[in-house]
Design a protein around this motif. Sequence first.
Motif, PDB file in Angstrom:
ATOM      1  N   MET A   1       0.657   7.702   4.290  1.00  0.00           N
ATOM      2  CA  MET A   1       1.315   6.463   4.720  1.00  0.00           C
ATOM      3  C   MET A   1       1.395   6.365   6.246  1.00  0.00           C
ATOM      4  SD  MET A   1       4.150   6.015   1.690  1.00  0.00           S
ATOM      5  CE  MET A   1       4.996   4.533   2.165  1.00  0.00           C
ATOM      6  N   ILE A   2       1.534   7.523   6.908  1.00  0.00           N
ATOM      7  CA  ILE A   2       1.589   7.496   8.382  1.00  0.00           C
ATOM      8  C   ILE A   2       0.261   6.967   8.939  1.00  0.00           C
ATOM      9  CG2 ILE A   2       1.621   9.022  10.421  1.00  0.00           C
ATOM     10  CD1 ILE A   2       3.910  10.555   9.012  1.00  0.00           C
ATOM     11  N   LYS A   3      -0.844   7.260   8.230  1.00  0.00           N
ATOM     12  CA  LYS A   3      -2.148   6.753   8.691  1.00  0.00           C
ATOM     13  C   LYS A   3      -2.245   5.238   8.543  1.00  0.00           C
ATOM     14  CE  LYS A   3      -4.585  11.008   7.440  1.00  0.00           C
ATOM     15  NZ  LYS A   3      -5.216  11.588   6.262  1.00  0.00           N
ATOM     16  N   ASN A   4      -1.481   4.670   7.602  1.00  0.00           N
ATOM     17  CA  ASN A   4      -1.514   3.212   7.390  1.00  0.00           C
ATOM     18  C   ASN A   4      -0.176   2.585   7.772  1.00  0.00           C
ATOM     19  OD1 ASN A   4      -4.096   3.348   5.914  1.00  0.00           O
ATOM     20  ND2 ASN A   4      -2.879   4.459   4.413  1.00  0.00           N
ATOM     21  N   LEU A   5       0.409   3.109   8.857  1.00  0.00           N
ATOM     22  CA  LEU A   5       1.783   2.737   9.188  1.00  0.00           C
ATOM     23  C   LEU A   5       1.964   1.236   9.399  1.00  0.00           C
ATOM     24  CD1 LEU A   5       4.353   4.291   9.371  1.00  0.00           C
ATOM     25  CD2 LEU A   5       3.966   4.714  11.773  1.00  0.00           C
ATOM     26  N   GLU A   6       1.000   0.623  10.083  1.00  0.00           N
ATOM     27  CA  GLU A   6       1.168  -0.789  10.437  1.00  0.00           C
ATOM     28  C   GLU A   6       1.312  -1.645   9.175  1.00  0.00           C
ATOM     29  OE1 GLU A   6      -0.819  -4.282  13.206  1.00  0.00           O
ATOM     30  OE2 GLU A   6      -1.944  -2.438  12.861  1.00  0.00           O
ATOM     31  N   GLN A   7       0.403  -1.387   8.231  1.00  0.00           N
ATOM     32  CA  GLN A   7       0.404  -2.135   6.965  1.00  0.00           C
ATOM     33  C   GLN A   7       1.744  -1.945   6.234  1.00  0.00           C
ATOM     34  OE1 GLN A   7      -2.661  -0.481   4.575  1.00  0.00           O
ATOM     35  NE2 GLN A   7      -2.424  -1.932   2.887  1.00  0.00           N
ATOM     36  N   VAL A   8       2.212  -0.692   6.210  1.00  0.00           N
ATOM     37  CA  VAL A   8       3.455  -0.381   5.486  1.00  0.00           C
ATOM     38  C   VAL A   8       4.647  -1.075   6.144  1.00  0.00           C
ATOM     39  CG1 VAL A   8       5.044   1.499   4.900  1.00  0.00           C
ATOM     40  CG2 VAL A   8       2.588   1.845   4.652  1.00  0.00           C
TER      41      VAL A   8
ATOM     42  N   ILE B   1       5.636  13.102  -5.192  1.00  0.00           N
ATOM     43  CA  ILE B   1       5.727  14.470  -4.659  1.00  0.00           C
ATOM     44  C   ILE B   1       4.736  15.379  -5.396  1.00  0.00           C
ATOM     45  CG2 ILE B   1       7.248  16.501  -4.535  1.00  0.00           C
ATOM     46  CD1 ILE B   1       9.551  14.507  -3.940  1.00  0.00           C
ATOM     47  N   ALA B   2       4.572  15.152  -6.710  1.00  0.00           N
ATOM     48  CA  ALA B   2       3.690  16.029  -7.501  1.00  0.00           C
ATOM     49  C   ALA B   2       2.218  15.789  -7.186  1.00  0.00           C
ATOM     50  CB  ALA B   2       3.950  15.812  -8.990  1.00  0.00           C
ATOM     51  N   LEU B   3       1.815  14.527  -7.017  1.00  0.00           N
ATOM     52  CA  LEU B   3       0.376  14.241  -6.893  1.00  0.00           C
ATOM     53  C   LEU B   3      -0.061  13.960  -5.455  1.00  0.00           C
ATOM     54  CD1 LEU B   3      -0.212  12.054 -10.081  1.00  0.00           C
ATOM     55  CD2 LEU B   3      -0.475  14.503  -9.821  1.00  0.00           C
ATOM     56  N   GLY B   4       0.874  13.577  -4.594  1.00  0.00           N
ATOM     57  CA  GLY B   4       0.537  13.389  -3.182  1.00  0.00           C
ATOM     58  C   GLY B   4      -0.097  12.031  -2.882  1.00  0.00           C
ATOM     59  N   GLY B   5      -0.177  11.749  -1.587  1.00  0.00           N
ATOM     60  CA  GLY B   5      -0.587  10.430  -1.109  1.00  0.00           C
ATOM     61  C   GLY B   5      -2.019  10.046  -1.441  1.00  0.00           C
ATOM     62  N   ASN B   6      -2.949  11.012  -1.408  1.00  0.00           N
ATOM     63  CA  ASN B   6      -4.351  10.645  -1.648  1.00  0.00           C
ATOM     64  C   ASN B   6      -4.546  10.079  -3.046  1.00  0.00           C
ATOM     65  OD1 ASN B   6      -5.248  11.363   0.886  1.00  0.00           O
ATOM     66  ND2 ASN B   6      -5.477  13.526   0.310  1.00  0.00           N
ATOM     67  N   THR B   7      -3.709  10.528  -3.980  1.00  0.00           N
ATOM     68  CA  THR B   7      -3.803  10.019  -5.354  1.00  0.00           C
ATOM     69  C   THR B   7      -2.973   8.747  -5.539  1.00  0.00           C
ATOM     70  OG1 THR B   7      -4.072  12.293  -6.101  1.00  0.00           O
ATOM     71  CG2 THR B   7      -3.463  10.683  -7.773  1.00  0.00           C
ATOM     72  N   ILE B   8      -1.764   8.737  -4.975  1.00  0.00           N
ATOM     73  CA  ILE B   8      -0.820   7.649  -5.274  1.00  0.00           C
ATOM     74  C   ILE B   8      -1.033   6.410  -4.401  1.00  0.00           C
ATOM     75  CG2 ILE B   8       1.641   7.019  -5.251  1.00  0.00           C
ATOM     76  CD1 ILE B   8       0.884   8.736  -7.636  1.00  0.00           C
ATOM     77  N   VAL B   9      -1.340   6.607  -3.119  1.00  0.00           N
ATOM     78  CA  VAL B   9      -1.421   5.434  -2.218  1.00  0.00           C
ATOM     79  C   VAL B   9      -2.466   4.402  -2.678  1.00  0.00           C
ATOM     80  CG1 VAL B   9      -1.982   4.689   0.145  1.00  0.00           C
ATOM     81  CG2 VAL B   9      -0.319   6.522  -0.235  1.00  0.00           C
TER      82      VAL B   9
END
Length: 864
Positions: free
Chosen positions: A412-419, A367-375
């Motif tokens: 994550m929604i952009k990479n939904l299939e993989q997830v 939540i603090a760093l967001g998807g671009n950093t964590i994914v």
Amino acid sequence: MDAESTQVQQAQLAAILGPDPAPFETLISHLMSSSNEQRSQAESIFNLLKQNDPNSLALKLAHLLSSSVQPEGRAMATILLRKQLTRDDSYIWPQLNESTRSAIKNILLSAIQNEESKSIIKKLCDTISELASSLLPENQWPEILSFMFQCVTSSSPKLQESAFLMFSQLAQFIGEMLIPYITELHTVFLNVLNNSPNPDVKIAALSAVINFIQCLSSSTDRDRFQDLLPSMMRTLTEALNSGQEATAQEALELLIELAGTEPWFLRRQIVDVVGSMLQIAEAESLEEGTRHLAIEFVITLAEARERAPGMMRKLPQFISTLFAILMKILLDVEDDPAWHSAEAKDEDAGETSNYSVGQECLDRLAIALGGNTIVPVASEQLPVYLSAPEWQKHHAALIALAQIAEGCSKVMIKNLEQVVNMVLNSFQHPHPRVRWAAINAIGQLSTDLGPDLQVQYHQCVLPALAGAMDDFQNPRVQAHAASAVLNFSENCTPEILTPYLDGIVHKLLLLLQNSKQMVQEGALTALASVADSSQEYFQKYYDAVMPYLKTILVNATDKSNRMLRAKAMECISLVGMAVGKEKFKDDAKQVMEVLMSLQGSQMETDDPTTSYMLQAWARLCKCLGQDFLPYMSVVMPPLLQSAQLKPDVTITSADSDNEIDESDDERYYDTYLPFLLEACNDENPDVRQAAVYGLGVCAEFGGSVFKPLVGEALLKLDAVIRHPGALQPDNVMAYDNAVSALGKICQFHRDSIDSAQVVPAWLSCLPIKGDLIEAKVVHDQLCSMVERSDREVLGPNNQFLPKIVSVFAEVLCAGKDLASEQTASRMVNLLRQLQQTLPPSTLASTWSSLQPQQQLALQSILSS
């Protein structure tokens, strides 16, 4: 009080304040007595002394704290003196004469030099700081600061520590008074942190430094202390190297406070500081508590993004290390046999404090760093865990995926299939705890990545969950699969769900008959949610489902089953609302009869099921309308109990034959209306919702009995509607029901209200959008009022027409949610009439008051 007893009392007070210290010591010891009587007697004598002779009392306390041989007496006297010197109701300093004041200051300063007990020294520091924070701003105790500076530089570690403890408190209370001494303090802090051999002195100094930095408002001043950071960190590492973990933990807690309030202060040495913290977090030789605090420090820094934007994002190597540490502690989970028993009490079986910290911190970090950093970090580390042979690693990867979904949802929604594939492949894993974690991930992703996940992957996810419900060897897995159906359907349209209903409802009915309560509860909440999401499509299952639900309700009678009963109630009421009144009416009455026989009124104050019951009753009440009144006597006591109100009237049961006449109705109103009015102010939003809804029912059906209470009811409803957080998710249902009840008063008690005020106030609250059932009722009522050209709703010279048109526009733009089809078509007809009958100028100003998208939507609705 007669003369004799006054004399006795005065003699008693004189003895307590006399030269012999024993009576006063006895009084103080009685203040700590475990006997209530002895203690309250001592308290009243103490208060008399304070009123009659504050000077003697203060001096007695001061002498006791400096000279009593009993440590408890010294401690108690110190605490009591501090209370008298705190600026609140008991502040006696202004009543003391000059010689008492100076004596107290001197005694306190000598006591702190002579006292040996560590805990009493801390209490003396508190008392001195409290007094100094009142006196220093008025320049009434200048010598205290020079005393503190002397102590700080003395050779006695005890005095050094005391002075730093006082500096620390003064920095919090009156920091601005210390700013002129910034240079001296900097020197003192640097010297002690670098050179003192005593860990307690260093921790006290660290606390003082951190509080002082926080009280400096100018960043230039704060930056003068930057050069202390290495020695502040050394306090921590030295404590760890010498095995003093308790000291290290105190230091970590202070540094966490600094990271939360002044993260920018750390920016120049961020690499060293975070590097040290991660080393501590990785050191397996240290206590868990120490390692968890080091992790907390780094997470706190990551969360301080408003005060220090982007500081942690610039350290990708650290984020990767921290993620790896959190993944590693998630492995600390044991395959406890109790977990497989699927008893609610063993819900967390096998989970350790490491595991809990890992879960919580992954969530906060994402939540603090967001998807671009964590994914990117997760994409690198999770596949390694997923392909490992140990079940714990596979389990950890799935738990991590569920924890980061909220913070990383956009990416994550952009990479939904993989997830989704990552998770669905794990549904076949041989270990039941891994299968449970996969289901758990699907449930969490349905919430955080919905409705995209539902729209794109329903054809893979729902069959997988249905399959998991067949895992009869592992009831824990079955129950969780049912819960995940709930998460999935909450973010789902009836069109997506309907094709799967046959299979899912069939499986859930099988689970309802399972011997495990956890499985039954999971199936009940899933059925409730599926019914709520599919609405009228659920009708075809009603006759199959309702008998099972009623059976559970009838059989779940003892305390251990109360949650099961509550969830059955919730399910019955949601299924009933989904299929509509006509279909549900007879069963609703039966269910109420069952509740009457169970004596639903005997709910305990700590009963966790209260809010389920309140909501279920509100739904049943909506469904039955006036037929609900006879049941009020069952519903109201627990409602009032949860509102901490005890009715002082006991209800005699209605006559045994079922014909309840008018006077019986009146008795219900007389008894319960006052409590309904009271419960409108309750802090629990479920109680407020049920209470304001009840007021609406009474307004609609109460006739002359309700009339005398209309004024009070308006005040209560107004308070709910004007509550500052009224539209927040927790409160919106209470708000909507209050608006609806206000409408009922406008409709049925127009002659008892100032309608030129109340009706426009009601109109200004529309449209309501939280409680979709009330929304339909209220918007239909507005429609009827406009159809009959209600003077108050249209306003003088039709001045409220723009508001009415904008409400209609919002309702019509929302599709079927806010109005029935019939109401919607009446609204369209009214709008067409207005188009033809209104003067062009009025029409133009009405249109221009709408938002552009409403104008477009209305044009297309009206032209079709």
